[in-house]
Design a protein around this motif. Sequence first.
Motif, short mmCIF file in Angstrom:
data_model
loop_
_atom_site.label_atom_id
_atom_site.label_comp_id
_atom_site.label_asym_id
_atom_site.label_seq_id
_atom_site.Cartn_x
_atom_site.Cartn_y
_atom_site.Cartn_z
N PHE A 155 0.84 -1.19 0.00
CA PHE A 155 0.00 0.00 0.00
C PHE A 155 0.88 1.24 0.00
O PHE A 155 1.91 1.26 0.68
N GLU A 186 -0.28 6.80 1.78
CA GLU A 186 -1.56 7.48 1.90
C GLU A 186 -2.70 6.53 2.28
O GLU A 186 -3.75 6.96 2.75
N ARG A 187 -2.51 5.23 2.09
CA ARG A 187 -3.54 4.23 2.41
C ARG A 187 -3.19 3.46 3.69
O ARG A 187 -3.55 2.31 3.85
N ARG A 214 -4.33 3.59 6.71
CA ARG A 214 -5.44 3.07 7.51
C ARG A 214 -5.98 1.77 6.93
O ARG A 214 -6.29 0.82 7.67
N GLU A 215 -6.08 1.70 5.62
CA GLU A 215 -6.55 0.49 4.95
C GLU A 215 -5.58 -0.66 5.20
O GLU A 215 -5.99 -1.80 5.47
#
Length: 306
Positions: free
Chosen positions: A281, A284-285, A287-288
């Motif tokens: 990831f 910026e991703r 949290r995902e």
Amino acid sequence: MSKAVRYRRFGGPDVLEVQEIPEPHPAPDEVRVRVTAAGLNPMDWQITTQPDMAARFGITLPAGFGSDFAGVVDEVGTHATGFTTGDRVYGAAIGRSVAEFVLVKTPAATLWPTPEGVSDEVAGVLPVSGLTAAAALDAIGVHAGDTVLIGGAAGGVGVFAVQLAKLTGARVLGTASQSTFAFLHGLGAEPVAYGPGLTERVRALAPEGITAATDLFGRDAAETALELGVAPERISVVADGPAPPPGVHKAGALDARPGTLERITDAIRSNEITVPIAATFPIERIREAVTMQAQRHVHGKIVITL
């Protein structure tokens, strides 16, 4: 300015923020690493949700995030030793690794040269998981002829523990969910479903008995081993979990022997160990990525790329 993942309160993935912070520069005895990959570990998100665990690692709010990283040395302090600009490196920096830049003090006990033939994505997942797996096995002296039960065998630490145990010549049984059985077979383990009835399933799979066990998630595998007559001194659990049964070893990355990561990278280069990357990831991703990690059903490692 540079990017870094930080959080200002304890909680789940929603507390993580990608922030613009002043670009750091090394002190005279430090080197700066331009991070290209940062591997995630369960301890990373556990620290963000458990203030007492954060305190054990000396982390206070506001805090950075992550532990493992790989990249390139791009600045060297005037008195820093052991590394030069342009060196590919990997290492551990608890509470700081998911960032564009990481500062490391030298001489460095937690920074290693990345060998040729090992990618940054692979190197960036090695320190915590590789050291923990090796320490857990070394604590119980796994060797050829053993039948060892590994609890949590498909997780980030488990994939290393399974393969390191196989390299000793041991037979490996690994607890996991049914959906990971094919994955574990590919690593050389004989999978067994975790949960109620584990003792009976292990006994059916290995009627001659097991001789050692390490529990990398919870305590079920350790308790099963005790029920099956394994001596406590031949059972280990990871250091950051609940208290183990009396006489059982607690082991963590800090307990690993000198040269452990060099041994692991040599095995990776000779194709004796594979490092499954489940997903990558961008920062910026974050949290995902952490949500996926926390679900505990990942086959291998998750990497943040920068």
